[in-house]
Design a protein around this motif. Structure first.
Motif, mmCIF file in Angstrom:
data_model
loop_
_atom_site.group_PDB
_atom_site.id
_atom_site.type_symbol
_atom_site.label_atom_id
_atom_site.label_comp_id
_atom_site.label_asym_id
_atom_site.label_seq_id
_atom_site.Cartn_x
_atom_site.Cartn_y
_atom_site.Cartn_z
ATOM 1 N N THR A 198 -78.704 -47.814 -18.840
ATOM 2 C CA THR A 198 -78.291 -48.866 -17.915
ATOM 3 C C THR A 198 -77.094 -49.623 -18.453
ATOM 4 O O THR A 198 -76.155 -49.952 -17.706
ATOM 5 N N LYS A 222 -73.948 -47.597 -17.968
ATOM 6 C CA LYS A 222 -73.529 -47.622 -16.566
ATOM 7 C C LYS A 222 -72.879 -48.958 -16.215
ATOM 8 O O LYS A 222 -71.814 -48.997 -15.582
ATOM 9 N N GLU A 223 -73.499 -50.051 -16.633
ATOM 10 C CA GLU A 223 -72.983 -51.379 -16.304
ATOM 11 C C GLU A 223 -71.617 -51.630 -16.931
ATOM 12 O O GLU A 223 -70.747 -52.278 -16.328
#
Length: 324
Positions: free
Chosen positions: A111, A114-115
Motif C-alpha cells: 500500500t 502504491k500511495e
C-alpha cells in the motif's frame, strides 16, 4: 533513469550465487553498494564481488545518491522496516521472500508503494525461470484440458542438533525472525507459483502443528485452496520426515503435468497415455531472469513481474494455513 544502480541490504548467503552476481550480468544494471551490519563481512563481500562501496548501516546505503534501487535480502523480520525506508526515500525496491513476517506487514509495504508511486517487486523468482514459464504456457494452451486439481507434497528430514547449532539454519525456525518454521522459508516459492498459475482465491483453510518438538515453530502444515475459477489445490509439508519428497501434479480433464519445484529440471506432460518430457538446463544464478524483468520494469520497459499485492496475497495464504 537509464540504468539501475543497485544497493543490497543484507549481503548474506542468498546473494553469493543465487542473486548477487546477476545484478552485474543483466543489461542496464550494476551492483554499486552492499550493506551488512558486520562491517568486516560487508567489506569482504564487496572485495570478493568487485562492489565499489560497502556499508554497515542500511540507512546510509539507502541515502547514497549513487544507489537508485534497493534489494532487501535480510531475514524477514527486517523486510518491512527497510522496505518502508527505501520507499520513503523514493527508491524502488526488490524484496526477498517471504515478503514479511505476516500478511498485514506485507499489505502495508504494498500500500505504501502504491500511495507513494514507487515501484516494488517481490522476489518470487521462479515465475521468470524457463521451466515454470513453460508450465504457465502449457496451462494457457489448455494442454491438459480444464484444470481440476493440484496436489503438492513436500517433506524433508528434521534438522539435526548440529544443523540447528548453525546460525544459517537456526534463524529459519525462529518465529521472531522468520515468521514461522521451514514452511515460511520454503512454501512461498510453491504457493506463489499456484497463485501465479491459477489467480484469485475463493476460499482456503489449513492445519499447522509441531509434531517433532525439535523447535517451537510448526513442522507440519496442510492446506487447501479453492480458486475463483473452481480449481482446487491441496498441499502438505512435513519437516520431520524420514525422506525428502518434492512433487507437484496438476490434474486436468485431458491429462496431467508433473514437476518438482526445488531443483527440478524437467516437466512431464501426460495426455491420452502419451508421455512428453520437457528438460531445462540448471541456472547458475537462479534469480537472474527475475532480476532482468525487474530492471526492465524499473526502467519503464515492462510490466511488474510480481507486485507487492501479489506478495501480500501469498502471505495471506501462509497466515491462513497456519491459522493466524
Amino acid at each position: 533513469m537509464h540504468k539501475i544502480n543497485w544497493g543490497i541490504i543484507g549481503c548474506g548467503d542468498v546473494t553469493e550465487i543465487k542473486s548477487g552476481p546477476a545484478f552485474n550480468k543483466v543489461p542496464n544494471s550494476a551492483l554499486v553498494a552492499v550493506m551488512r551490519r558486520n562491517a568486516d563481512k560487508a567489506a569482504d563481500y564487496a572485495k570478493r564481488h568487485n562492489v565499489p562501496y560497502w556499508y554497515d548501516n542500511a540507512h546510509a546505503l539507502i541515502n547514497d545518491p549513487l544507489v537508485n534501487a534497493i534489494y532487501i535480502a535480510t531475514p524477514p523480520d527486517s523486510h518491512e522496516a527497510y522496505a518502508l525506508a527505501a520507499l520513503n526515500a523514493g527508491k524502488p525496491v526488490y524484496v526477498e521472500k517471504p515478503m514479511t513476517l505476516d500478511y498485514l506487514s506485507a499489505l502495508n509495504i504494498a500500500t505504501t508503494a502504491k500511495e507513494k508511486g514507487v515501484k516494488l517487486v517481490v522476489a518470487h523468482y521462479r515465475r521468470a525461470q524457463p521451466l515454470f514459464k513453460k508450465i504457465k504456457a502449457l496451462l494457457n494452451e489448455n494442454a491438459i484440458g480444464d484444470v481440476r486439481l493440484v496436489r503438492l507434497a513436500f517433506s524433508k528430514p528434521a534438522f539435526t542438533a548440529s544443523e540447528l547449532a548453525n546460525t544459517q539454519n537456526a534463524w529459519r525456525v525462529n518465529q521472531r525472525i522468520s515468521g514461522g518454521g521451514l514452511f515460511h522459508d520454503l512454501a512461498p516459492h510453491q504457493l506463489d507459483l499456484m497463485y501465479y498459475f491459477f489467480g484469485p482465491i475463493e476460499k482456503m483453510n489449513g492445519i499447522a502443528l509441531n509434531q517433532s518438538g525439535d523447535y517451537i515453530a510448526d513442522d507440519l502444515v496442510v492446506g487447501n485452496i479453492q480458486f475463483k475459477n473452481g480449481i482446487v489445490f491441496s498441499g502438505s509439508w512435513c519437516f520431520s520426515a524420514a525422506t525428502s519428497i518434492d512433487t507437484c501434479t496438476i490434474i486436468g480433464s485431458n491429462g496431467s503435468i508433473h514437476f518438482n519445484i526445488f531443483g527440478g529440471t524437467s516437466i512431464t506432460l501426460t495426455k491420452n497415455e502419451i508421455v512428453e518430457t520437457f528438460t531445462f538446463e540448471p541456472l547458475l544464478h537462479v534469480q537472474q531472469p527475475m532480476i532482468e524483468k525487474t530492471v526492465d520494469y524499473f526502467l519503464g520497459k515492462a510490466d511488474n513481474p510480481c507486485s507487492g499485492f501479489d506478495g501480500a496475497a501469498v502471505m495471506q495464504i501462509i497466515d491462513t494455513f497456519v491459522r493466524r
